[in-house]
Design a protein around this motif. Structure first.
Motif, PDB file in Angstrom:
ATOM      1  N   LEU A  95     -19.172  28.193 -25.353  1.00  0.00           N
ATOM      2  CA  LEU A  95     -19.440  28.428 -26.776  1.00  0.00           C
ATOM      3  C   LEU A  95     -20.569  27.540 -27.296  1.00  0.00           C
ATOM      4  O   LEU A  95     -21.395  27.984 -28.103  1.00  0.00           O
ATOM      5  CB  LEU A  95     -18.177  28.226 -27.621  1.00  0.00           C
ATOM      6  CG  LEU A  95     -17.116  29.321 -27.538  1.00  0.00           C
ATOM      7  CD1 LEU A  95     -16.120  29.183 -28.686  1.00  0.00           C
ATOM      8  CD2 LEU A  95     -17.714  30.722 -27.566  1.00  0.00           C
ATOM      9  N   VAL A  96     -20.613  26.306 -26.826  1.00  0.00           N
ATOM     10  CA  VAL A  96     -21.687  25.411 -27.272  1.00  0.00           C
ATOM     11  C   VAL A  96     -23.035  25.944 -26.791  1.00  0.00           C
ATOM     12  O   VAL A  96     -23.991  26.044 -27.568  1.00  0.00           O
ATOM     13  CB  VAL A  96     -21.441  23.961 -26.770  1.00  0.00           C
ATOM     14  CG1 VAL A  96     -22.683  23.097 -26.961  1.00  0.00           C
ATOM     15  CG2 VAL A  96     -20.258  23.345 -27.505  1.00  0.00           C
ATOM     16  N   ARG A  97     -23.110  26.340 -25.527  1.00  0.00           N
ATOM     17  CA  ARG A  97     -24.364  26.892 -24.981  1.00  0.00           C
ATOM     18  C   ARG A  97     -24.773  28.156 -25.756  1.00  0.00           C
ATOM     19  O   ARG A  97     -25.934  28.332 -26.100  1.00  0.00           O
ATOM     20  CB  ARG A  97     -24.193  27.248 -23.496  1.00  0.00           C
ATOM     21  CG  ARG A  97     -24.362  26.119 -22.556  1.00  0.00           C
ATOM     22  CD  ARG A  97     -25.784  25.555 -22.587  1.00  0.00           C
ATOM     23  NE  ARG A  97     -26.505  25.840 -21.362  1.00  0.00           N
ATOM     24  CZ  ARG A  97     -27.509  26.682 -21.256  1.00  0.00           C
ATOM     25  NH1 ARG A  97     -27.931  27.349 -22.288  1.00  0.00           N
ATOM     26  NH2 ARG A  97     -28.129  26.839 -20.108  1.00  0.00           N
ATOM     27  N   ALA A  98     -23.766  29.007 -26.013  1.00  0.00           N
ATOM     28  CA  ALA A  98     -24.055  30.263 -26.712  1.00  0.00           C
ATOM     29  C   ALA A  98     -24.533  29.983 -28.142  1.00  0.00           C
ATOM     30  O   ALA A  98     -25.463  30.625 -28.634  1.00  0.00           O
ATOM     31  CB  ALA A  98     -22.811  31.144 -26.735  1.00  0.00           C
ATOM     32  N   ALA A  99     -23.910  29.007 -28.799  1.00  0.00           N
ATOM     33  CA  ALA A  99     -24.289  28.687 -30.179  1.00  0.00           C
ATOM     34  C   ALA A  99     -25.709  28.132 -30.225  1.00  0.00           C
ATOM     35  O   ALA A  99     -26.488  28.470 -31.127  1.00  0.00           O
ATOM     36  CB  ALA A  99     -23.301  27.682 -30.770  1.00  0.00           C
ATOM     37  N   ILE A 100     -26.061  27.288 -29.260  1.00  0.00           N
ATOM     38  CA  ILE A 100     -27.425  26.717 -29.231  1.00  0.00           C
ATOM     39  C   ILE A 100     -28.443  27.845 -29.031  1.00  0.00           C
ATOM     40  O   ILE A 100     -29.474  27.904 -29.717  1.00  0.00           O
ATOM     41  CB  ILE A 100     -27.545  25.650 -28.105  1.00  0.00           C
ATOM     42  CG1 ILE A 100     -26.680  24.436 -28.455  1.00  0.00           C
ATOM     43  CG2 ILE A 100     -29.000  25.238 -27.893  1.00  0.00           C
ATOM     44  CD1 ILE A 100     -26.453  23.471 -27.301  1.00  0.00           C
ATOM     45  N   SER A 101     -28.125  28.780 -28.124  1.00  0.00           N
ATOM     46  CA  SER A 101     -29.062  29.902 -27.895  1.00  0.00           C
ATOM     47  C   SER A 101     -29.201  30.780 -29.132  1.00  0.00           C
ATOM     48  O   SER A 101     -30.233  31.429 -29.325  1.00  0.00           O
ATOM     49  CB  SER A 101     -28.575  30.788 -26.743  1.00  0.00           C
ATOM     50  OG  SER A 101     -28.451  30.030 -25.590  1.00  0.00           O
ATOM     51  N   ALA A 102     -28.130  30.807 -29.945  1.00  0.00           N
ATOM     52  CA  ALA A 102     -28.174  31.647 -31.155  1.00  0.00           C
ATOM     53  C   ALA A 102     -28.972  30.986 -32.284  1.00  0.00           C
ATOM     54  O   ALA A 102     -29.145  31.584 -33.347  1.00  0.00           O
ATOM     55  CB  ALA A 102     -26.749  31.950 -31.620  1.00  0.00           C
ATOM     56  N   ARG A 103     -29.413  29.751 -32.085  1.00  0.00           N
ATOM     57  CA  ARG A 103     -30.214  29.046 -33.100  1.00  0.00           C
ATOM     58  C   ARG A 103     -31.515  28.547 -32.460  1.00  0.00           C
ATOM     59  O   ARG A 103     -31.766  27.341 -32.370  1.00  0.00           O
ATOM     60  CB  ARG A 103     -29.418  27.858 -33.686  1.00  0.00           C
ATOM     61  CG  ARG A 103     -28.217  28.276 -34.541  1.00  0.00           C
ATOM     62  CD  ARG A 103     -28.680  28.985 -35.818  1.00  0.00           C
ATOM     63  NE  ARG A 103     -27.575  29.464 -36.625  1.00  0.00           N
ATOM     64  CZ  ARG A 103     -27.036  30.679 -36.535  1.00  0.00           C
ATOM     65  NH1 ARG A 103     -27.480  31.551 -35.637  1.00  0.00           N
ATOM     66  NH2 ARG A 103     -26.039  31.039 -37.329  1.00  0.00           N
ATOM     67  N   PRO A 104     -32.359  29.460 -31.986  1.00  0.00           N
ATOM     68  CA  PRO A 104     -33.568  29.052 -31.260  1.00  0.00           C
ATOM     69  C   PRO A 104     -34.495  28.205 -32.138  1.00  0.00           C
ATOM     70  O   PRO A 104     -34.570  28.414 -33.347  1.00  0.00           O
ATOM     71  CB  PRO A 104     -34.225  30.400 -30.892  1.00  0.00           C
ATOM     72  CG  PRO A 104     -33.598  31.415 -31.781  1.00  0.00           C
ATOM     73  CD  PRO A 104     -32.250  30.913 -32.158  1.00  0.00           C
ATOM     74  N   GLY A 105     -35.132  27.242 -31.511  1.00  0.00           N
ATOM     75  CA  GLY A 105     -36.072  26.375 -32.246  1.00  0.00           C
ATOM     76  C   GLY A 105     -35.417  25.124 -32.790  1.00  0.00           C
ATOM     77  O   GLY A 105     -36.081  24.126 -33.046  1.00  0.00           O
ATOM     78  N   ARG A 106     -34.102  25.122 -32.946  1.00  0.00           N
ATOM     79  CA  ARG A 106     -33.405  23.928 -33.448  1.00  0.00           C
ATOM     80  C   ARG A 106     -32.992  23.078 -32.234  1.00  0.00           C
ATOM     81  O   ARG A 106     -32.396  23.610 -31.304  1.00  0.00           O
ATOM     82  CB  ARG A 106     -32.176  24.339 -34.265  1.00  0.00           C
ATOM     83  CG  ARG A 106     -32.582  25.022 -35.578  1.00  0.00           C
ATOM     84  CD  ARG A 106     -31.357  25.438 -36.379  1.00  0.00           C
ATOM     85  NE  ARG A 106     -31.731  25.917 -37.696  1.00  0.00           N
ATOM     86  CZ  ARG A 106     -31.238  25.430 -38.843  1.00  0.00           C
ATOM     87  NH1 ARG A 106     -30.325  24.475 -38.817  1.00  0.00           N
ATOM     88  NH2 ARG A 106     -31.634  25.915 -39.994  1.00  0.00           N
ATOM     89  N   ARG A 107     -33.276  21.770 -32.284  1.00  0.00           N
ATOM     90  CA  ARG A 107     -33.156  20.971 -31.056  1.00  0.00           C
ATOM     91  C   ARG A 107     -32.182  19.793 -31.174  1.00  0.00           C
ATOM     92  O   ARG A 107     -32.146  18.910 -30.328  1.00  0.00           O
ATOM     93  CB  ARG A 107     -34.547  20.477 -30.628  1.00  0.00           C
ATOM     94  CG  ARG A 107     -35.556  21.617 -30.541  1.00  0.00           C
ATOM     95  CD  ARG A 107     -36.553  21.517 -29.423  1.00  0.00           C
ATOM     96  NE  ARG A 107     -36.104  20.992 -28.163  1.00  0.00           N
ATOM     97  CZ  ARG A 107     -35.598  21.742 -27.181  1.00  0.00           C
ATOM     98  NH1 ARG A 107     -35.428  23.046 -27.341  1.00  0.00           N
ATOM     99  NH2 ARG A 107     -35.252  21.183 -26.039  1.00  0.00           N
ATOM    100  N   THR A 108     -31.378  19.788 -32.247  1.00  0.00           N
ATOM    101  CA  THR A 108     -30.405  18.685 -32.408  1.00  0.00           C
ATOM    102  C   THR A 108     -28.981  19.231 -32.367  1.00  0.00           C
ATOM    103  O   THR A 108     -28.703  20.274 -32.970  1.00  0.00           O
ATOM    104  CB  THR A 108     -30.650  17.950 -33.754  1.00  0.00           C
ATOM    105  OG1 THR A 108     -31.949  17.379 -33.715  1.00  0.00           O
ATOM    106  CG2 THR A 108     -29.621  16.860 -33.993  1.00  0.00           C
ATOM    107  N   ILE A 109     -28.122  18.526 -31.646  1.00  0.00           N
ATOM    108  CA  ILE A 109     -26.702  18.898 -31.618  1.00  0.00           C
ATOM    109  C   ILE A 109     -25.885  17.652 -31.990  1.00  0.00           C
ATOM    110  O   ILE A 109     -26.278  16.533 -31.666  1.00  0.00           O
ATOM    111  CB  ILE A 109     -26.275  19.495 -30.250  1.00  0.00           C
ATOM    112  CG1 ILE A 109     -26.576  18.539 -29.091  1.00  0.00           C
ATOM    113  CG2 ILE A 109     -26.976  20.828 -30.021  1.00  0.00           C
ATOM    114  CD1 ILE A 109     -26.079  19.044 -27.734  1.00  0.00           C
TER     115      ILE A 109
END
Ligand SMILES: Cc1ncc(COP(=O)(O)O)c(C=O)c1O
Length: 427
Positions: free
Chosen positions: A104-118
């Motif tokens: 889910l974390v990987r999928a969520a990051i891919s769903a917000r392209p260009g954003r680089r902070t978690i």
């Protein structure tokens, strides 16, 4: 003064008291206060698994798959209905919490392209923090860890209750943030986050929120649909009473299912799975998030555990968890605070799950002694905390009362008197 008679009265008026006899008690003298690590075994699970082995697998062999093939979805829907406040078609029961969390974390990051902070917090469960570190390294992202570990960071500082409030989180939410993840109930302090407020805030910032509800599910009335939760994971073996290593679950709100792509494309997610096509084409709905063959034995254990939660109702269970933790805090004030224990769980009953956490410089020795000499099973967490839980369907108020009596008696017993605890800081 809270007395044994008060605990007896609470049991006599407890609408959930009748569920206790539906569990196995191998030793009736044991006070089991660790249902937040592993729940007790329901008697019906023994029957269900035996029947499955003989009449299911044993008799039907491979033909059984005709009825088992969709079981991750049907058991997922049961978890959703019974404990998550989730309508059908949003929950899958499968794999482990850690693996589901990674996905889910990987999928969520891919769903917000260009954003680089978690973002996560220091008090989060180790597997979540480690997976976040791994993903940050893998994708070269900026990992921000909110400092809220309950050990004081500096001299004179108090223990933290580990709660991340919207005020604490807000300054971190820049336009670069793709994802925030926290546990619904902090595994050590037992503090319960405001799921709705935090999810709303994170969504407003344009990021996605992933909740880990492992320490809440089956004790807290989560109401994911009503609270607008997008993504969540959790286990089934704590208050869900589904057995050691039973499959975990993941929740993806219908609202964002079309935005979410799993990082592993397995054959169970394939449209027309048994046509065995040459190219992956994700099927609709939750099945599109499943990877592979479900553990049928594990899922049947969940059916028993969460079937009982559905029957008893999560709101009644949540009420007993609140009452039980309130009683623990009263007993803590009465007996344990004078013996050098400190409470790190919030006193506000709306900010707790089903366990409390207490600190003592000799916590390791006390937890060991309680198991070895007093027939009390608490949960010890390094360096010096003891967690004590009420598992509302299986634990009686008298069991909690007796457990606390024995903690008091052990702590003032001769055995602890000679212990050198100098140099260990309590506060
Ligand atoms: C909050 C939390 N997250 C994740 C896990 C890990 O679960 P699993 O071993 O199913 O991956 C646990 C286990 O206790 C947990 O408490």
């Amino acid at each position: 003064m809270f007395t044994r008679q008060d605990a007896i009265d609470l049991d006599a008026n407890d609408p959930l008291a009748k569920y206790r006899e539906r569990f196995i008690f191998a030793d009736s003298e044991v006070c089991y206060l660790d249902g937040n690590s592993l729940g007790r075994l329901p008697k019906s699970t023994v029957e269900s698994i035996n029947t499955f082995l003989i009449e299911g697998w044993g008799t039907k062999i491979v033909d059984g798959w005709a009825e088992w093939i969709d079981k991750a979805e049907t058991t997922g829907d049961l978890i959703g209905r019974a404990a998550l406040g989730a309508a059908a078609g949003q929950t899958l029961a499968m794999d482990t919490t850690s693996v589901n969390f990674y996905r889910l974390v990987r999928a969520a990051i891919s769903a917000r392209p260009g954003r680089r902070t978690i973002i996560t917090d220091e008090a989060n469960f180790p597997t979540d923090r480690y997976i976040m570190q791994g993903i940050a390294d893998e994708l070269d992202l900026n990992l921000v860890v909110i400092p809220n570990d309950l050990q004081p960071h500096a001299a004179g500082e108090e223990f933290s209750d580990e709660l991340v409030t919207t005020e604490i989180l807000k300054p971190y939410l820049t336009e670069d943030v793709a994802l925030v993840t926290l546990s619904v109930v902090a595994y050590r302090s037992g503090a319960l986050h405001d799921v709705k407020e935090i999810t709303d805030l994170v969504r407003e910032s344009g990021a996605l929120m992933v909740w880990d509800a492992s320490h809440a599910v089956g004790a807290v009335d989560l109401q994911f649909d009503r609270n607008g939760v997008d993504l969540a994971v959790g286990c089934t073996y704590k208050y869900g009473n589904s057995g050691p290593g039973s499959p975990a679950w993941l929740y993806v709100s219908k609202r964002i299912q079309s935005e979410i792509q799993m990082p592993i494309q397995g054959w169970f997610a394939q449209r027309n799975q048994f046509l065995m096509g040459s190219k992956f084409e994700q099927t609709e709905g939750m099945r599109g998030f499943q990877i592979a063959s479900p553990s049928i034995v594990g899922l049947l254990c969940i059916d028993e555990g969460f079937g009982m939660i559905e029957e008893a109702s999560i709101s009644a269970i949540n009420k007993k968890a609140s009452k039980g933790t309130e009683m623990m805090i009263e007993l803590f004030d009465q007996w344990l605070a004078p013996l050098g224990f400190e409470l790190v769980t919030p006193r506000d009953s709306t900010r707790r799950g089903g366990h409390i956490s207490i600190y003592h410089p000799a916590a390791a020795q006390i937890a060991r002694g309680l198991r070895d000499d007093m027939k009390v099973i608490p949960d010890y967490r390094a360096p010096n905390s003891i967690r004590l839980a009420i598992s509302p369907l299986a634990t009686s108020y008298v069991e909690v009362f007796e457990g606390f009596e024995r903690i008091r008696d052990y702590t003032i017993s001769e055995k602890l008197k000679d212990l050198d605890i100098s140099g260990v800081k309590v506060s």
